[in-house]
Enzyme design. Structure first.
Site, PDB file in Angstrom:
ATOM      1  N   ARG A  82       0.893  -1.472  -0.084  1.00  0.00           N
ATOM      2  CA  ARG A  82      -0.161   0.026   0.122  1.00  0.00           C
ATOM      3  C   ARG A  82       0.715   1.159  -0.103  1.00  0.00           C
ATOM      4  O   ARG A  82       0.484   2.342  -0.611  1.00  0.00           O
ATOM      5  CB  ARG A  82      -1.080  -0.230   1.222  1.00  0.00           C
ATOM      6  CG  ARG A  82      -2.011  -1.116   1.048  1.00  0.00           C
ATOM      7  CD  ARG A  82      -3.148  -1.081   1.553  1.00  0.00           C
ATOM      8  NE  ARG A  82      -3.723   0.354   2.281  1.00  0.00           N
ATOM      9  CZ  ARG A  82      -4.216   0.749   3.346  1.00  0.00           C
ATOM     10  NH1 ARG A  82      -4.212  -0.302   4.204  1.00  0.00           N
ATOM     11  NH2 ARG A  82      -4.507   1.629   3.624  1.00  0.00           N
ATOM     12  N   HIS A 135      -7.801   7.960  11.575  1.00  0.00           N
ATOM     13  CA  HIS A 135      -7.218   6.575  11.753  1.00  0.00           C
ATOM     14  C   HIS A 135      -5.692   6.442  11.577  1.00  0.00           C
ATOM     15  O   HIS A 135      -5.329   5.506  10.990  1.00  0.00           O
ATOM     16  CB  HIS A 135      -8.021   5.789  10.424  1.00  0.00           C
ATOM     17  CG  HIS A 135      -9.524   5.541  10.851  1.00  0.00           C
ATOM     18  ND1 HIS A 135     -10.304   5.344   9.796  1.00  0.00           N
ATOM     19  CD2 HIS A 135     -10.071   5.742  12.132  1.00  0.00           C
ATOM     20  CE1 HIS A 135     -11.700   5.207  10.430  1.00  0.00           C
ATOM     21  NE2 HIS A 135     -11.337   5.502  11.674  1.00  0.00           N
ATOM     22  N   CYS A 143       6.508   1.911  17.696  1.00  0.00           N
ATOM     23  CA  CYS A 143       7.225   1.089  18.453  1.00  0.00           C
ATOM     24  C   CYS A 143       6.192   0.259  19.344  1.00  0.00           C
ATOM     25  O   CYS A 143       5.647   0.575  20.104  1.00  0.00           O
ATOM     26  CB  CYS A 143       8.358   1.258  19.243  1.00  0.00           C
ATOM     27  SG  CYS A 143       9.204   0.051  20.022  1.00  0.00           S
TER      28      CYS A 143
END
Ligand code: BJW
Ligand code: ZN
Length: 258
Positions: A82, A135, A143
């Site tokens: 993507r 989002h 991390c």
């Protein structure tokens, strides 16, 4: 311009566009909610359309914390694909028109806020400044150990990407199904929804919560709610005015000065 149909009560499409144009020209506070449909015009697939991502891939296998825990390599491969796809795309006329809308609002000391469900970063790339990416952003990594958050534009990323501060693996800074949205992002979004005079909802199916409940929040405070989408959605019944067509045509059309 493709303007297929509009649910605009008794008014014709041109008259309705004119009405929204003059409302936008007078408004002191405008909030915009966007979804993947606005970036479809830049060549980025939506999620639920005919060529949508969820037609080929299962969200449960790729966009949940459980999927990442089970197979982080698979999930990272999908995000690498993507990232490669998005890296080659550019903002379109709809993204640019929202930059212009923000400029106009600010030039008359008005308020503009853009809430996007998109993770592609195209609104900021276009130049929008007051943006909340509810989002997350595909160009940020977090991390899983120490929580360190950083920008990362490497394409492709070496899999699995590791943290530089600790021995843990990185994950995409994206909100997956079943995960809570950022508290600060939600606070900023609700403030913008509860204080706007106009809410524009562009290119979202309105199926994913909590964004799916944003239109009623703005309606409840008396905002005028306008939907721009290729198709009708569950929100169409509720909004004040709905135009069917492509975002790249409709958003600039709302800003035409006559
Ligand atoms: C055009 C066009 C053109 C095309 N021009 N238009 C209440 C009820 C039921 C369920 C829930 C609920 N509350 C929460 C849930 C669960 C879940 C949910 O909503 N599920 C539903 C599917 C039922 N929500 C969540 O899990 C959320 N988290 C949450 O609520 O947490 C609560 C919690 C609290 C405390 C602790 C723990 C949890 C998180 C949701 C995260 C969504 N993430 C995704 C995937 C990210 C992966 C990634 O991108 O890599 O975000 S899902 C996917 O859908 C993506 C999108 O942002 C989102 C919205 O999709 P969008 O943008 O609307 O795309 P489409 O494809 O659906 O629609 C495109 C539209 O464009 C169509 O209408 C076209 O017609 C139109 N269009 N071309 C104009 N050219
Ligand atoms: Zn770390």
């Amino acid at each position: 311009m493709e303007r297929q149909q509009a649910y605009t009560g008794r008014m014709g499409v041109e008259q309705s566009l004119d009405d929204v144009r003059s409302r936008l020209a007078r408004a002191r506070a405008v909030t915009v909610l966007t979804g993947s449909g606005i970036s479809a015009d830049s060549g980025i697939p939506t999620f639920r359309g005919t060529d949508g991502l969820w037609k080929t891939f299962r969200a449960e296998d790729l966009a949940t914390p459980e999927a990442f825990a089970r197979d982080p390599y698979l999930v990272w491969e999908w995000y690498n694909w993507r990232r490669e796809l998005i890296a080659a795309k550019h903002p379109n006329a709809a993204h640019n028109a929202l930059v212009e809308l923000e400029r106009r609002l600010e030039s008359r000391a008005g308020r503009f806020h853009l809430i996007t469900q998109n993770v592609d970063g195209l609104h900021r790339a276009a130049g929008s400044r007051h943006v909340t990416e509810i989002h997350g952003n595909i160009w940020r990594v977090r991390c899983t150990g120490c929580g360190d958050l950083s920008d990362n534009h490497e394409v492709p990323l070496q899999i699995p990407p590791m943290c530089r501060q600790c021995p843990a693996m990185l994950r995409p800074h994206i909100v997956w199904f079943g995960e809570a949205l950022g508290e600060e992002d939600l606070r900023t979004s609700y403030e913008a929804l509860e204080s706007c005079e106009i809410l524009l909802i562009i290119g979202t199916s309105g199926l994913v919560y909590p964004a799916a409940s944003f239109a009623p929040v703005a309606k409840a405070v008396g905002a005028y709610v306008v939907e721009l989408n290729l198709e009708t959605t569950p929100s169409t019944e509720l909004v004040d005015c709905s135009f069917q067509g492509r975002a790249k045509d409709l958003v600039p059309a709302l800003l035409e000065q006559r």
